[in-house]
Design a protein around this motif. Structure first.
Motif, short mmCIF file in Angstrom:
data_model
loop_
_atom_site.label_atom_id
_atom_site.label_comp_id
_atom_site.label_asym_id
_atom_site.label_seq_id
_atom_site.Cartn_x
_atom_site.Cartn_y
_atom_site.Cartn_z
N LEU A 13 -45.20 -15.25 -40.54
CA LEU A 13 -44.97 -16.01 -39.48
C LEU A 13 -43.96 -17.17 -39.77
O LEU A 13 -43.05 -17.53 -39.14
N ILE A 14 -44.24 -17.78 -40.83
CA ILE A 14 -43.58 -18.94 -41.57
C ILE A 14 -42.03 -18.53 -41.79
O ILE A 14 -40.97 -19.30 -41.55
N ASN A 15 -41.83 -17.30 -42.26
CA ASN A 15 -40.59 -16.93 -42.57
C ASN A 15 -39.58 -16.54 -40.99
O ASN A 15 -38.61 -16.91 -41.08
N ARG A 16 -40.46 -16.20 -40.28
CA ARG A 16 -39.74 -15.98 -39.00
C ARG A 16 -39.23 -17.27 -38.25
O ARG A 16 -38.25 -17.57 -38.03
N HIS A 17 -40.19 -18.45 -38.66
CA HIS A 17 -39.84 -19.80 -37.81
C HIS A 17 -38.74 -20.29 -38.76
O HIS A 17 -37.87 -21.10 -38.23
N ARG A 18 -39.02 -20.15 -40.02
CA ARG A 18 -37.61 -20.72 -40.95
C ARG A 18 -36.53 -20.16 -40.29
O ARG A 18 -35.34 -20.66 -40.70
N ALA A 19 -36.34 -18.61 -40.15
CA ALA A 19 -34.97 -18.24 -39.99
C ALA A 19 -34.57 -18.57 -38.54
O ALA A 19 -33.42 -18.79 -38.53
N VAL A 20 -35.23 -18.76 -37.60
CA VAL A 20 -34.93 -19.54 -36.20
C VAL A 20 -34.58 -20.69 -36.62
O VAL A 20 -33.53 -21.25 -36.12
N ASN A 21 -35.12 -21.71 -37.45
CA ASN A 21 -34.97 -22.92 -37.34
C ASN A 21 -33.68 -23.20 -38.45
O ASN A 21 -32.72 -23.98 -37.92
#
Length: 107
Positions: free
Chosen positions: A53-61
């Protein structure tokens, strides 16, 4: 181009999502009418497969880094793989078969 449309375009171009919702939630906050400062994003893409999840959010950010630095005050992210989305929400039912509508021949 408004901020919401810009967010949608960037996410569509980068993630090629199966499902994308970008919802302006600014009206729920103490901001002027018509503000574009608070958003919720629902993003479903196979590109999230195997990602935490953290990597998904980092990618969007990362994709929205300019907007986050300048215009967006808050961004709620809901990120899913296709499999996660379907297990949580199922699939939309198929549309009924067409019975001819306006092209139906009179009897």
């Amino acid at each position: 181009m408004n901020i919401q449309n810009n967010i949608e375009k960037k996410l569509l171009d980068h993630f090629e999502p199966a499902h994308l919702e970008v919802i302006n939630e600014s009206f729920m906050h103490n901001v002027p009418d018509g503000a574009e400062t608070h958003f919720k994003v629902v993003l479903v893409t196979p590109k999230f497969s195997g990602e935490r999840l953290i990597n998904r959010h980092r990618a969007v950010n990362a994709v929205l880094k300019d907007e986050l630095a300048n215009e967006i005050h808050a961004l709620a992210l809901h990120t899913y793989t296709d499999e996660e989305w379907h297990s949580l929400y199922g699939e939309a039912p198929d549309s009924p078969r067409c019975l001819g509508g306006m092209h139906r021949q009179a009897s």
